[in-house]
Motif scaffolding. Structure first.
Motif, mmCIF file in Angstrom:
data_model
loop_
_atom_site.group_PDB
_atom_site.id
_atom_site.type_symbol
_atom_site.label_atom_id
_atom_site.label_comp_id
_atom_site.label_asym_id
_atom_site.label_seq_id
_atom_site.Cartn_x
_atom_site.Cartn_y
_atom_site.Cartn_z
ATOM 1 N N LEU A 304 0.833 -1.204 0.000
ATOM 2 C CA LEU A 304 0.000 0.000 0.000
ATOM 3 C C LEU A 304 0.870 1.257 0.000
ATOM 4 O O LEU A 304 0.597 2.221 -0.724
ATOM 5 N N VAL A 305 1.945 1.235 0.793
ATOM 6 C CA VAL A 305 2.875 2.375 0.805
ATOM 7 C C VAL A 305 3.515 2.545 -0.565
ATOM 8 O O VAL A 305 3.634 3.662 -1.085
ATOM 9 N N ALA A 306 3.938 1.431 -1.176
ATOM 10 C CA ALA A 306 4.541 1.493 -2.510
ATOM 11 C C ALA A 306 3.570 2.073 -3.526
ATOM 12 O O ALA A 306 3.955 2.853 -4.408
ATOM 13 N N ALA A 307 2.289 1.698 -3.416
ATOM 14 C CA ALA A 307 1.280 2.172 -4.364
ATOM 15 C C ALA A 307 1.017 3.667 -4.224
ATOM 16 O O ALA A 307 0.773 4.358 -5.227
ATOM 17 N N LEU A 308 1.073 4.174 -3.003
ATOM 18 C CA LEU A 308 0.700 5.565 -2.760
ATOM 19 C C LEU A 308 1.894 6.515 -2.709
ATOM 20 O O LEU A 308 1.710 7.732 -2.741
ATOM 21 N N ALA A 309 3.110 5.968 -2.623
ATOM 22 C CA ALA A 309 4.301 6.812 -2.460
ATOM 23 C C ALA A 309 4.545 7.679 -3.692
ATOM 24 O O ALA A 309 4.466 7.209 -4.830
ATOM 25 N N HIS A 310 4.883 8.935 -3.443
ATOM 26 C CA HIS A 310 5.279 9.846 -4.517
ATOM 27 C C HIS A 310 6.740 10.269 -4.370
ATOM 28 O O HIS A 310 7.291 10.880 -5.274
ATOM 29 N N LEU A 313 12.399 7.808 -2.297
ATOM 30 C CA LEU A 313 12.996 7.163 -1.128
ATOM 31 C C LEU A 313 11.972 6.316 -0.382
ATOM 32 O O LEU A 313 12.271 5.191 0.057
ATOM 33 N N LEU A 314 10.752 6.818 -0.262
ATOM 34 C CA LEU A 314 9.692 6.060 0.403
ATOM 35 C C LEU A 314 9.334 4.811 -0.413
ATOM 36 O O LEU A 314 9.100 3.729 0.147
ATOM 37 N N GLY A 315 9.309 4.964 -1.733
ATOM 38 C CA GLY A 315 9.054 3.815 -2.595
ATOM 39 C C GLY A 315 10.127 2.751 -2.446
ATOM 40 O O GLY A 315 9.830 1.547 -2.395
ATOM 41 N N LEU A 316 11.391 3.183 -2.356
ATOM 42 C CA LEU A 316 12.496 2.230 -2.185
ATOM 43 C C LEU A 316 12.386 1.500 -0.849
ATOM 44 O O LEU A 316 12.641 0.291 -0.772
ATOM 45 N N LEU A 317 12.011 2.210 0.206
ATOM 46 C CA LEU A 317 11.839 1.573 1.505
ATOM 47 C C LEU A 317 10.740 0.510 1.447
ATOM 48 O O LEU A 317 10.902 -0.599 1.981
ATOM 49 N N ALA A 318 9.629 0.846 0.790
ATOM 50 C CA ALA A 318 8.537 -0.124 0.654
ATOM 51 C C ALA A 318 8.985 -1.341 -0.151
ATOM 52 O O ALA A 318 8.641 -2.484 0.181
ATOM 53 N N VAL A 383 -5.378 -2.021 -4.494
ATOM 54 C CA VAL A 383 -6.406 -3.059 -4.312
ATOM 55 C C VAL A 383 -5.747 -4.376 -3.890
ATOM 56 O O VAL A 383 -6.226 -5.069 -2.979
ATOM 57 N N GLY A 384 -4.639 -4.728 -4.548
ATOM 58 C CA GLY A 384 -3.907 -5.935 -4.172
ATOM 59 C C GLY A 384 -3.427 -5.881 -2.733
ATOM 60 O O GLY A 384 -3.461 -6.885 -2.008
ATOM 61 N N ALA A 385 -2.991 -4.703 -2.300
ATOM 62 C CA ALA A 385 -2.531 -4.533 -0.919
ATOM 63 C C ALA A 385 -3.673 -4.775 0.061
ATOM 64 O O ALA A 385 -3.496 -5.450 1.087
ATOM 65 N N ALA A 386 -4.844 -4.236 -0.237
ATOM 66 C CA ALA A 386 -5.997 -4.390 0.652
ATOM 67 C C ALA A 386 -6.424 -5.856 0.761
ATOM 68 O O ALA A 386 -6.717 -6.349 1.864
#
Length: 408
Positions: A304-310, A313-318, A383-386
């Motif tokens: 979910l974090v990966a999907a919403l990250a803009h 760095l946050l995307g890489l962490l996810a 959706v996959g995350a949920a």
């Protein structure tokens, strides 16, 4: 059963397993170099998430059709001989890809066909290769051997994309395919050095291959613990793992070039490597089963974090967390199956594991890739995350009943 690094050293002290592992290191690095290079090539040629999903589907979905029968054969055939033949065929495939790339003859449709051929051979080989493991080490070293395999696989997942990024940046995709050809040659040589004294196989009591497949599936479905673990693996593979196959499309959300794409792929590999190392130090099968059943909550949140990250760095962490969770899910499941099923059913149950592990991401990547061309990638990933988080919560609540039925 030996603990931690003592078990790892004991497994690697067995000559057959050491030869297998050395070749496997080279082969898997080459495979990841080629996989990342092909993904980037398809994205450059099409710019389409649907095409990325289609290529992933062709490569992975043959597991669903071929692997069940191959698993039944693995319980009644020479596992080492079939593994040698399969690796030789994949080496020829890598050589063909290298030649076609050198002449500039690769198109999306041709890549699709080649991915399908590779997928069929890999699907047939996978249960033989996995069921071969207990023939290479003693049972007391089996958990450690599976953990070493996991470390090798995920080290390759980290190193391979990094090499691919350098090769792509130099504009030489042909070199990436040539590297894979060379690593397959190295693996074929080490496989030829393996000498088995005895084969840990019992003949199947079923009258036909189809009956053998049904026998294995019936055992899995009727077993509360194995059924729950395989169902958890199915949800994770359908909803979470497709981000690997769609990584060029995900990298594009942050405006990444080839180096940025390779960085993201390597970040998942680094998370997987950390997860594999953690698993290698855990020798308690019950603890491994608990990790496999519970870490879907972590992956659902990370996706979910990966999907919403803009922010990149946050995307890489996810992605790092997703890599960690995916290796725990896949490898802990495999270890439990290796230990919990009778010898004469091992090939079929491992085939079912492989079918889910590779086939479900094929379906997920195809669906999410097609939807991403219509709605963008973020929505389908969310959706996959949920779905993953919700299902994992149900399994987590029932984990005590599931663990008791496994009787590890």
């Amino acid at each position: 059963m030996r603990n931690g690094w003592h078990g790892v050293r004991a497994a690697l002290s067995e000559a057959n397993y050491l030869n297998f592992t050395i070749g496997n290191v080279f082969s898997l690095i080459g495979t990841w170099v080629q996989r990342v290079a092909l993904g980037w090539l398809v994205w450059e040629l099409t710019g389409s998430g649907a095409w990325l999903g289609a290529i992933a589907f062709a490569d992975l979905f043959p597991m669903v059709l071929v692997t069940p029968l191959a698993g039944a054969l693995a319980d009644r055939s020479d596992r080492l001989r079939v593994t040698r033949i399969s690796q030789a065929l994949l080496m020829v495939h890598a050589g063909l890809l290298t030649v076609l790339s050198a002449f500039g003859s690769l198109s999306p449709l041709l890549i699709l066909v080649l991915a399908l051929i590779s997928g069929v051979v890999t699907a047939f080989n996978q249960p033989f290769r996995m069921a071969l493991l207990p023939d290479l080490v003693g049972r007391e070293n089996l958990v450690s051997a599976v953990a070493v395999n996991s470390i090798v696989f995920n080290t390759a997942r980290f190193i391979g994309p990094a090499i691919a990024g350098l090769v792509i940046a130099k504009g030489s995709l042909t070199l990436a395919f040539a590297i894979n050809f060379g690593t397959f040659a190295a693996f074929s040589w080490t496989l030829a050095r393996i000498r088995l004294v005895t084969l840990d196989q019992a003949p199947s009591t079923s009258r036909s291959l189809l009956n053998s497949v049904v026998e294995g599936w019936r055992y899995a479905i009727g077993h509360i613990g194995l059924g729950a673990m395989l169902l958890m693996l199915t949800v994770v593979s359908l909803c979470v793992r497709p981000i690997l196959e769609l990584m060029p499309s995900y990298a594009a959300l942050f405006g990444s070039d080839a180096n940025g794409f390779a960085l993201m792929t390597s970040t998942i590999g680094l998370g997987s490597l950390v997860g594999a190392i953690c698993l290698s130090r855990q020798a308690d099968p019950t603890a491994l089963a608990t990790m496999a059943l519970s870490n879907g909550l972590l992956m659902g949140a990370a996706l979910l974090v990966a999907a919403l990250a803009h922010q990149k760095l946050l995307g890489l962490l996810a992605l790092f967390i997703l890599g960690f969770g995916m290796v725990v899910s896949g490898i802990a499941n495999q270890i439990v199956i290796q230990l919990a099923v009778p010898d004469h059913l091992r090939g079929r149950l491992l085939a079912l594991h492989s079918m889910i592990f590779r086939g479900a991401p094929a379906l997920g990547a195809l669906a999410i890739g097609a939807l991403s061309d219509l709605t963008g990638l973020r929505g389908p990933l969310a959706v996959g995350a949920a779905v993953t988080f919700a299902f994992s919560g149900i399994v987590h609540v029932r984990r005590k009943v599931i663990l008791r039925s496994l009787d590890l």
